[in-house]
Design a protein around this motif. Structure first.
Motif, PDB file in Angstrom:
ATOM      1  N   ASP A  73       0.852  -1.189   0.000  1.00  0.00           N
ATOM      2  CA  ASP A  73       0.000   0.000   0.000  1.00  0.00           C
ATOM      3  C   ASP A  73       0.885   1.236   0.000  1.00  0.00           C
ATOM      4  O   ASP A  73       1.593   1.500   0.967  1.00  0.00           O
ATOM      5  CB  ASP A  73      -0.918  -0.016   1.223  1.00  0.00           C
ATOM      6  N   SER A 100       4.589  -5.370   3.845  1.00  0.00           N
ATOM      7  CA  SER A 100       3.387  -4.655   4.264  1.00  0.00           C
ATOM      8  C   SER A 100       3.233  -4.753   5.765  1.00  0.00           C
ATOM      9  O   SER A 100       3.540  -5.788   6.356  1.00  0.00           O
ATOM     10  CB  SER A 100       2.149  -5.239   3.583  1.00  0.00           C
ATOM     11  N   ARG A 103      -0.846  -6.251   6.341  1.00  0.00           N
ATOM     12  CA  ARG A 103      -1.212  -7.628   6.019  1.00  0.00           C
ATOM     13  C   ARG A 103      -0.202  -8.570   6.666  1.00  0.00           C
ATOM     14  O   ARG A 103       0.977  -8.293   6.682  1.00  0.00           O
ATOM     15  CB  ARG A 103      -1.139  -7.911   4.518  1.00  0.00           C
ATOM     16  N   HIS A 105       0.132 -11.637   5.442  1.00  0.00           N
ATOM     17  CA  HIS A 105       0.575 -12.506   4.360  1.00  0.00           C
ATOM     18  C   HIS A 105       0.113 -11.914   3.030  1.00  0.00           C
ATOM     19  O   HIS A 105      -0.637 -10.948   3.001  1.00  0.00           O
ATOM     20  CB  HIS A 105       0.014 -13.921   4.549  1.00  0.00           C
ATOM     21  N   LEU A 106       0.564 -12.532   1.974  1.00  0.00           N
ATOM     22  CA  LEU A 106       0.164 -12.122   0.629  1.00  0.00           C
ATOM     23  C   LEU A 106      -0.265 -13.378  -0.105  1.00  0.00           C
ATOM     24  O   LEU A 106       0.497 -14.348  -0.184  1.00  0.00           O
ATOM     25  CB  LEU A 106       1.332 -11.449  -0.095  1.00  0.00           C
ATOM     26  N   ASP A 110      -2.182 -13.179  -5.731  1.00  0.00           N
ATOM     27  CA  ASP A 110      -1.966 -11.734  -5.876  1.00  0.00           C
ATOM     28  C   ASP A 110      -0.530 -11.402  -6.280  1.00  0.00           C
ATOM     29  O   ASP A 110      -0.284 -10.423  -6.974  1.00  0.00           O
ATOM     30  CB  ASP A 110      -2.274 -11.008  -4.560  1.00  0.00           C
ATOM     31  N   PRO A 119       6.672  -9.543   6.109  1.00  0.00           N
ATOM     32  CA  PRO A 119       5.776  -8.671   6.878  1.00  0.00           C
ATOM     33  C   PRO A 119       6.550  -7.629   7.689  1.00  0.00           C
ATOM     34  O   PRO A 119       7.674  -7.883   8.116  1.00  0.00           O
ATOM     35  CB  PRO A 119       5.017  -9.638   7.787  1.00  0.00           C
TER      36      PRO A 119
END
Length: 142
Positions: A73, A100, A103, A105-106, A110, A119
């Protein structure tokens, strides 16, 4: 006449190192960006920084980049996931590391293929080790 060849200790032969690998750090939190960039600079990397995806894309259009380290972000409602996808369209083998704080996790769906998610908060030593593992793998551990 004095011989200078013996007056100085013998220095090891100079072997020019290839140009330093370039890491693009895309982070909109100025202090976090500065700390990450400083850690990578101290490790000998060339570091470029951007606060949003638009600025990062401008850099990618004119500079050789060996690793993209991007927050997800970003400022100005831009997004590191979209940035990585667009970058991979032009440079399919560009290594990508996402980070990030929002979050934990990703999702694999995505992320671009073969990317890494770290993280926040992360240790700077972990970031440096990750960059080294990607850009300077140890051939003895192959």
């Amino acid at each position: 006449m004095i011989s200078f060849a013996c007056a100085f200790p013998t220095l090891p032969a100079f072997s020019p190192r290839a140009a330093a690998e370039t890491v693009l750090v895309v982070e909109d939190e100025a202090m976090v960006c500065e700390l990450a960039a400083e850690a990578l600079l101290d490790e000998g990397y060339r570091v470029l920084t951007a606060a949003d995806a638009d600025a990062a894309e401008d850099i990618l259009a004119r500079e050789r980049v060996d690793l993209l380290f991007t927050d997800i972000d970003l400022a100005r409602n831009t997004n590191g996931i979209a940035l990585a996808r667009r970058a991979r369209q032009h440079w399919p083998n560009l290594p990508v590391v996402y980070t990030s704080g929002g979050r934990g996790h990703l999702a694999q769906a995505d992320a671009v293929a073969e990317s890494v998610f770290v993280p926040k908060p992360y240790r700077l030593s972990h970031l440096v080790a990750l960059a080294n593992g990607i850009l300077r793998p140890n051939p003895h551990h192959a």
